[in-house]
Each structure stands twice: as C-alpha cells, then as structure tokens.
Motif scaffolding. Structure first.
Motif, short mmCIF file in Angstrom:
data_model
loop_
_atom_site.label_atom_id
_atom_site.label_comp_id
_atom_site.label_asym_id
_atom_site.label_seq_id
_atom_site.Cartn_x
_atom_site.Cartn_y
_atom_site.Cartn_z
N LEU A 149 0.82 -1.21 0.00
CA LEU A 149 0.00 0.00 0.00
C LEU A 149 0.86 1.26 0.00
CD1 LEU A 149 -3.00 -0.84 2.32
CD2 LEU A 149 -3.07 -0.19 -0.08
N MET A 152 2.16 1.81 -3.41
CA MET A 152 1.05 2.29 -4.25
C MET A 152 0.82 3.78 -4.02
SD MET A 152 -2.33 0.00 -4.21
CE MET A 152 -2.01 -1.71 -4.03
N LEU A 153 0.77 4.15 -2.73
CA LEU A 153 0.49 5.55 -2.41
C LEU A 153 1.57 6.45 -2.99
CD1 LEU A 153 -0.86 5.42 1.25
CD2 LEU A 153 -2.10 5.84 -0.88
N SER A 156 1.91 5.51 -7.28
CA SER A 156 0.71 5.62 -8.12
C SER A 156 -0.11 6.85 -7.78
CB SER A 156 -0.16 4.37 -7.94
OG SER A 156 0.60 3.23 -8.17
N VAL A 157 -0.37 7.05 -6.47
CA VAL A 157 -1.24 8.16 -6.11
C VAL A 157 -0.47 9.49 -6.15
CG1 VAL A 157 -2.73 9.11 -4.31
CG2 VAL A 157 -2.66 6.65 -4.69
N ARG A 160 2.28 9.23 -9.65
CA ARG A 160 1.57 8.85 -10.87
C ARG A 160 2.50 8.20 -11.89
NH1 ARG A 160 -4.22 10.20 -10.58
NH2 ARG A 160 -4.18 10.96 -8.49
N PRO A 163 0.92 2.15 -12.68
CA PRO A 163 -0.45 1.74 -12.32
C PRO A 163 -0.45 1.11 -10.93
CG PRO A 163 0.47 0.27 -14.01
CD PRO A 163 1.44 1.40 -13.82
N ALA A 164 -1.52 1.37 -10.17
CA ALA A 164 -1.53 0.95 -8.77
C ALA A 164 -1.68 -0.55 -8.61
CB ALA A 164 -2.67 1.67 -8.04
N ALA A 165 -2.55 -1.15 -9.42
CA ALA A 165 -2.82 -2.58 -9.22
C ALA A 165 -3.45 -3.14 -10.47
CB ALA A 165 -3.74 -2.78 -8.02
N GLY A 166 -3.61 -4.44 -10.47
CA GLY A 166 -4.22 -5.12 -11.61
C GLY A 166 -3.14 -5.66 -12.53
N ASN A 172 2.63 -2.83 -14.90
CA ASN A 172 1.80 -3.38 -13.83
C ASN A 172 2.57 -4.36 -12.95
OD1 ASN A 172 -0.08 -2.51 -16.03
ND2 ASN A 172 -1.58 -3.07 -14.49
N VAL A 252 -3.44 -7.77 -2.34
CA VAL A 252 -3.24 -6.33 -2.29
C VAL A 252 -3.26 -5.73 -3.70
CG1 VAL A 252 -1.60 -4.51 -1.71
CG2 VAL A 252 -1.96 -6.39 -0.13
N PHE A 253 -2.65 -6.41 -4.67
CA PHE A 253 -2.52 -5.83 -6.00
C PHE A 253 -3.55 -6.35 -6.99
CE2 PHE A 253 1.62 -4.87 -4.21
CZ PHE A 253 1.77 -3.55 -4.61
N LYS B 217 -14.18 -5.17 -12.50
CA LYS B 217 -12.84 -5.59 -12.12
C LYS B 217 -12.81 -6.11 -10.69
CE LYS B 217 -8.04 -4.49 -12.47
NZ LYS B 217 -7.83 -5.89 -12.86
N THR B 224 -7.06 -1.25 -1.68
CA THR B 224 -6.59 -1.16 -3.06
C THR B 224 -7.67 -0.60 -3.98
OG1 THR B 224 -5.24 -3.11 -2.61
CG2 THR B 224 -5.49 -2.46 -4.90
N LEU B 228 -7.25 2.55 -6.46
CA LEU B 228 -7.55 2.50 -7.89
C LEU B 228 -8.56 3.58 -8.28
CD1 LEU B 228 -7.72 -1.31 -8.71
CD2 LEU B 228 -5.88 0.30 -9.12
N THR B 231 -6.67 6.87 -8.36
CA THR B 231 -5.78 7.05 -9.52
C THR B 231 -6.56 7.01 -10.82
OG1 THR B 231 -5.36 4.68 -9.66
CG2 THR B 231 -3.83 5.98 -8.35
N GLN B 233 -7.98 4.38 -12.20
CA GLN B 233 -8.00 3.10 -12.90
C GLN B 233 -9.38 2.46 -12.88
OE1 GLN B 233 -4.07 1.52 -11.20
NE2 GLN B 233 -4.44 0.08 -12.86
#
Lengths: 306, 509
Positions: A149, A152-153, A156-157, A160, A163-166, A172, A252-253, B217, B224, B228, B231, B233
């Motif tokens: 997390l 990610m913060l 991604s946040v 930028r 990508p945060a997740a997926g 990714n 998490v992701f 999704k 998370t 998303l 951001t 997504q």
C-alpha cells in the motif's frame, strides 16, 4: 547428469503421491461441508443434499479418493464445485499470473540481493553496508500488505508513475514484484554478505590477491563462486516461499493468481480446486529443487551426479 | 425510514446531474468490486457480484427498480386471477437475444422449465404446477395454491432469461459461462479472478447504452479499490470502509453514495433451550443491548437499528418500537424469570462475513455482562459455521448465534417464512433457532395465500408485532453499504441489491 535428473523425477512421484494423500485428508478434516458452503445461507436441507449427491460427496472417503486418483492418472483433475469448470483450466489460468509474478520477483531478489550482499561484504562497516543492511532488515520485517500500500500511495497516487494494481503490461508488474521480492532481497543480501565475508577470509582469496589479480576478478571468480552454493540453496527455498507468500501480494494488488484461488477455494470448500492447485504447486516446487540441485554442478564442478 | 431518505437523496443527486448535461456516447467504464462471480449461469449464481454482472447481460421478466418498485421488463403487463391460481404474463414483442434468436413465450418456457429443475426453484416458485404457452407472447402459470410473492420473485436474477438456443446446445451437466441474453450489453470476456468485460448491444430493444463497454474488475482489498479509484484506474467501486468514507467524500473528483442494503443482522436464541424458552429472558436481552450505540459507534452510522425483523424497504415491513437500552429493566425481567444474578451461555458469531461482525459480538458480550449474563464468544470460519448451524434441534449446542439474512426477493415472505415457520426448522430450512409459535405459523401461512394486497400487509403487520413482543431474536440492525465513484462517472445506479448498474451510465470526459 541426465540419468540423475531422470532418477530424481521418478523419485518425485512418491512425493507427489504423498501430497495428494495429505491434501485430500487435511481438506476432509476441516469442519464445514462443501455442499453447504456452495448452497449458501439460504439453502434448505433438501437442496444441500441434492448438491452433495451431485458432487459425489455422499460417497465414502476411500471411494472419493479412488475417483480423484483415477482421474489424476488420466490427467483429469476433476470439476470445480463452485464454478462447474474443469479444475485444470481453472488452475492453469491462475497459475500463469503467479509464475509470472514469482519469476520476476525471484530474478529481482537474486540480482539485487547478491549485488547488495557482495558490495556490503567487500566494504564491510561502510556507509553503504550500514544503510543497505538496515534497509534489508526493514524489508525483511515489513508486512506485505503495508509495504504494498505504501508503494502504491507513493508511486501511483502521489507520483503517478505506475499503475496501482491489476494485471496488464510490464508497468503493472513493477510494484507487485518489488513488494513480493522485498523480503527475499533482504534475506539473500544478508546471507550473501555473511557468506562472502567468510569466504573473503579464506587463504585462497589471499593467495589470489597476492598473485596480483584485479579486485573484480578476486571477488567474482574466486570469492563469489565459492560462496554461491549456499546462496543458490537459499534462492531455491525462496522460490517456494514466494509461491506460497504470493497470496498476500495477489490480494493487495488485485493480481489474479493461484494463491488467491486457493484461499477462495478453501473458504468455499472447493476440494477439487484446492487439490489440483496444491498438486501443481508441489510439482513446481519439486521441479525447482531439481533445478537447484543441477545448478550446484554448474556452480562447482567438483560436485558429481551419479 | 432513514434508509428511504438516504436513497431518495442519492437518487436526487444522480437525477439532477443527469438532467443538467447531455450524455456523451462511447468509452469504457470500470467498476471495481470485491469477489469474482462464482458463475454467470442464472440458475447457479448466489452472490451479489454475479447478479450485478448478469443483470446487464440477461434480463429478467420483471425488474426491481432502485426504489424497489416492480417495473415491466421482458414482461409488459401481467394479471393474477381473483383466486390467485392463474397468473398471466404478456411478453414484450420485437425483442431478440444477442445470438439473433427471437424472444417469445417458448423461450420463456424453456428457461423457466430449466429453472424448475434447478436447485433454487422451491424457493421462488413453490406453488407453480405447470407453465403453459398460451400464444407466442403469452405465458400462463398454474398454481395449486395462491402464492402472493410470485410476482416480485420474477424480478430475481435466478430467472434471468437466456437464449433457448444456448440452453439447447449446452452440454449435459455444464453451466452457462458466457450468457446470451436480451440485455443492453453483451458478454465479451471473463478472465477468472481478474475481470468480466461486457460490450454494448447495438440491437438492444430499449434505450441503447451510452458506453461502448463496461469492465467489472475484481479487486479483493478494500484499500486497493480505493487507491484505484483515486488514480482513476476504476470509475466506481463497491464497499468503501465506513472509516474512509469522510476522506473519500472530501477528495476532489470523488463522491460517496450510501445505499441501504436488504440484509438484516440478528442474534438468535435457541428457542427450545432454557432459559431462552422464557420470553422475559429474551426481552431482557433486547433491553440490555444498546443498538443505537452499536450502529453509531461500531458501524459509523452506516445502517440502521432494526425496528422489525425485515428492513424498511421490504414489502410488508411494519415498524415497531425498538427495545430501548435499559439495563435496569433487563435486570428486573431477569429477576422475574428467576435469574437475579444472570447466567452463563454461549454466543457464536462469524468473523469477516458481515460488517464488523466480531466487534459487534464483543459489544453484545459486554452489554450482557452488565446485566449478569456471562456470554462466552465462540467464532468460526464461515463454511464451518454454516455446517454448525445446520444441525437438528437435539444436536444443536449453541445458546445464541449471530447471522444475517438478505431478503433478496424484497418481499416479507422470504424475510420471515424461512426464519420463523416451524416447518423450516434446521436442518430442513433456515429456522436455525428452532423458533416455534402457532400464531406466527398461522399468520405466515395466511400471508402466503392472501391475494388482496391490503389484507396481506395487515397480516404482516400483525405478524411482525407478535414476533417483536415475543422477542424472537435479539434484534440488532440492518446494514447499508457505501459505494464511491469518480464524478466523471454519470448515470450509474447504486442498487440496494448491492449492484452498481451501468445501463444508462456515461463518462463525462
């Protein structure tokens, strides 16, 4: 060497057979009933019984196990209780993302871990050594969901950049594999450092130095090569840890991997999927152990296979 | 009422925004949710996520709107005979399935017959004996006894209509994984554990969707999902943790939507086991627990205190006066019942299944301790818990247990009959607390066959009053859910069935 590999593969068969018995037995020892779990909180007894019959769960255990094994020998892992899809398809589609993630993580952990470890060992008690070993300690202790997390913060946040997740393109893969690799990087780095420090004190390293060999050659050809055997062992073991530890990173992701599949399937008491997935993971683990054992020979030609 | 107001408020917001702007066509909207659908076969789905995806693809005969009114969909009009034994459904004309097969009475019959063989039929259509095709666009249900909830039950996703061609071609024993329906979106792709993608149906019979496609999704972690959303997504998400809601609401470009849920959370007593056989003990427990505080402090105000065994939006709801928090009254009743110093008992509860379930069980334990009742908390993993609560009365070992019941048909029958009728005692049905009361049984039976809506509502009002005074449960609360979305996502409907619907949604970007 080929003969050795074949013998090892044959020896894997009883191991996997043991895995089937363990998984099959442990699942059945869990309290709870797959028919009830699938039917849900609203179902009546009649419906639960119907589901149980459909799934063959009303049969005695040895018959159920016999059916499972008979299917297995034909290469059939059975049908998922929850989705009605073939287990092989279900597990395979989820195994690939996990292997992708653990593979990249392992590569990352190996490169960074050994690199950092070697530099720390060459310049012990330097600033680099202190900083990297403290960072390693943090990496080793940080829980995956927190680290994930935070990354990610930040990336991604705030920045930028990623990508945060997926699951998707290469970008990714960055955050989840760094998160998953963190503890392994730390472990491999610390392990490399201590092994290297020991090797560097050996007489042959002094001899090499005394011969006037350049520092790089001494470290890489003489010291590291001899330190590699235990490091390779640790890396092989880490692969297993990464595979089984991937479930948190996957959660998490939002990574559609096999770890999450196993956890979801245990909650739903989806026996066939758990059995199939664990069996395939065991197979992967056996395979990696074999690769590690064969690598010993490459790293140190004195090791013979017969 | 709180729920209704909230709902109206969020509908108003959505409506105002929609009126103010001209929708833009095109684009892909991404909706994040927590669990992968277990199936996309209407006859097999059990979870809200699966229902949400399917609703866009395969339409039901009737539709339950977000304010829980029954609206025409594939059925345009219907009639119920005076004796309640014949139900006529008049189908919409000029509708085609995504594979080009025409939609008609034969298609409906094929689907309903398949459904009747499926496992949930008993629940929705218990009295339907035969289904006839009267003409190409008329279907007749023949019942042996009236069954008042039949019409609302036709809105359920279990009876979503798929192409008869697909059913005919389905191999024996396999489920539908790529449904072919008549809906505004067509199935495109399902990557298990990752996402389901649907695309616009350009031949849709109704108003065509604005979006090119929608992706549902799977993002299991609440935190998370929020990242998303921030951001960009994803454009909308289910289930914001209550503590994060104020921060999300304050973030530019994001908005939160609170939607009532149809799920009631309760703690049941073993009605056949002393001391819970004594109504004074059951009432005492209701007085001993501060439900207001639980909803306010533990749930962060997301939800409402139960004032009936079903929540306010369910047809048949009739509000009672919640038992006030009154420990003195509780002690007095316990003393009258012969337990001036309380007693020891067990309280089973799940963990992680319902919002803050374990924390609520702990709070109840603390409240009970104040009036002298020593409740031992025992938690179980969900699958084990379900099996534990499915034992017959002579094997049941619990004193109290916590459970939730989603009245998904939105009709009181489903929210009360399976839980309180004596014929539904576990292990047969869902009356896991072995509640048994001849007055209640009688009223439940009457309400099922009563065809006059006003009389039926009056029966439920009586019934709920009896259950309330009898303190059949420790009545706790009904849940709500907080969703969030980006402000560029317009026209999304946040439905009490725990769906986010993108039928008329569009992206303002």
């Amino acid at each position: 060497m080929i003969q050795y590999a074949v013998r090892r593969l044959l020896l894997a068969i009883p191991t996997l057979f043991g895995v089937t018995i363990l998984v099959f037995g442990m699942l059945r020892m869990l309290p709870g009933d797959p028919a009830q779990a699938m039917a849900g909180v609203h179902a009546t007894q009649e419906y639960v019984a119907q589901v149980r019959r459909q799934l063959g769960l009303d049969q005695p255990l040895h018959i159920q196990y016999g059916r499972f094994m008979a299917g297995l020998l034909r290469g059939d892992l059975g049908i998922s209780i929850r989705t009605g899809l073939p287990v092989s398809r279900e597990v395979w589609s989820r195994l690939i993302p996990t292997l992708e993630l653990t593979g990249v993580s392992l590569a990352l952990a190996t490169l960074v871990g050994i690199g950092v470890g070697v530099v720390s060992a060459v310049k012990p008690y330097s600033i680099f050594d202190y900083v990297s070993m403290t960072a390693a300690l943090i990496g080793l202790s940080a829980p995956v969901f927190w680290l994930g997390l935070m990354l990610m913060l930040l990336f991604s946040v705030q920045l930028r950049w990623l990508p945060a997740a997926g699951r998707g393109g290469l970008a990714n893969l960055v955050l989840p594999s760094v998160t998953l690799a963190a503890s392994s990087v730390a472990l491999i780095a610390r392990f490399t450092r201590s092994t290297m420090l020991e090797v560097m004190r050996q007489d042959y390293v002094n001899t090499a130095r005394a011969k006037g060999l350049p520092q790089g050659t001494v470290i890489l050809r003489h010291a590291l090569r001899n330190a590699l055997i235990p490091i390779v062992t640790i890396i092989g073991l880490r692969f297993g840890a990464l595979l089984s530890g991937a479930v948190l990173t996957e959660t998490v992701f939002a990574w559609p991997g096999v770890g999450r599949l196993i956890v979801d399937s245990i909650s739903a008491r989806d026996y066939p999927v758990v059995q199939g997935a664990v069996l395939l993971l065991a197979l992967a683990f056996v395979g990696i152990n074999l690769v590690v054992d064969l690598l010993y020979g490459l790293v140190n030609p004195r090791i013979q296979y017969d | 009422m709180q729920g209704k107001l909230l709902l109206v408020a969020c509908l108003l917001v959505a409506g105002l925004v929609a009126v103010a702007q001209v929708p833009k066509v095109g684009g892909e909207m991404v909706i994040g949710f927590g669990t992968d659908p277990e199936s996309l076969d209407p006859n097999k789905i059990t979870s809200a996520p699966a229902g949400m995806v399917l609703t866009h693809i395969a339409e039901t005969l009737l539709f339950m709107t977000e304010d829980l009114q029954i609206a025409p969909l594939l059925v345009e009009t219907w009639t119920v005979s005076v004796d309640g034994l014949t139900v006529m459904l008049y189908l919409r004309k000029g509708v085609f399935f995504h594979d080009g097969t025409p939609f008609n009475a034969e298609a409906v019959k094929v689907n309903l017959e398949r459904f009747r063989k499926a496992t949930y039929a008993f629940l929705l259509f218990p009295r339907v004996q035969t289904i006839d095709v009267v003409d190409e666009y008329t279907i007749r249900f023949n019942l042996d006894k009236p069954f008042a909830p039949l019409i609302p039950h036709l809105t359920h996703n279990f009876v979503a209509i798929v192409s008869p061609k697909q059913i005919a071609e389905l191999p024996e024993g396999r489920d539908i994984m790529e449904p072919i329906g008549t809906g505004p979106f067509k199935f495109d792709k399902w990557v298990r554990g990752d996402y389901v993608r649907i695309v616009r149906n350009d031949n849709y019979w109704g108003q065509k969707p604005y979006l090119d496609s929608v992706v549902f999704k799977v993002v299991p972690s609440d935190a998370t999902r929020l990242v998303l959303l921030e951001t960009g997504q994803i454009h909308a998400m289910m289930r914001v943790p209550p503590l994060d809601a104020p921060r999300v609401a304050a973030t530019r470009g994001l908005q939160v939507v609170q939607v009532p849920s149809v799920r009631t959370i309760y703690i049941a007593f073993n009605y056949q086991k002393p001391p819970f056989t004594d109504v004074r003990v059951r009432q005492a427990i209701n007085y001993a627990v501060d439900k207001e505080a639980i909803v306010k402090e533990i749930l962060g105000g997301v939800g409402g205190v139960s004032d009936a065994p079903i929540m306010p939006l369910i047809y048949g709801y009739s509000p009672q006066k919640p038992y006030p928090y009154d420990p003195e009254m509780a002690k007095k009743l316990l003393a009258e019942a012969g337990f001036p110093r309380g007693f020891k008992c067990t309280l089973y509860h799940p963990t992680g299944r319902y919002m803050k379930d374990a924390a609520i069980a702990e709070a109840v334990q603390a409240y009970l301790a104040e009036v002298g009742i020593q409740a031992e908390l025992i938690t179980m993993e969900w699958a084990a818990y379900l099996a534990f609560l499915r034992k017959p009365v002579n094997e049941a070992t619990f004193d109290m247990f916590m459970l939730g019941w989603g009245c998904v048909t939105l009709d009181a029958d489903y929210g009360l009959f399976p839980l309180f009728h004596t014929s539904e005692w576990a292990p047969v049905g869902s009356n896991r607390s072995f509640y048994s009361n001849p007055v209640v049984d009688n009223l439940l039976d009457q309400a099922r066959v009563e065809t006059n809506p006003a009389t039926r509502l009056a029966i439920y009002a009586d019934l709920i009053r009896v259950l309330w005074e009898d303190a059949g449960w420790l009545f706790l609360h009904y849940e709500a859910q907080i969703n969030a979305q980006r402000t560029v996502a317009k026209g999304l409907i946040h439905h009490p069935r725990e769906y986010i619907l993108a039928h008329r949604a569009w992206l303002d970007q």
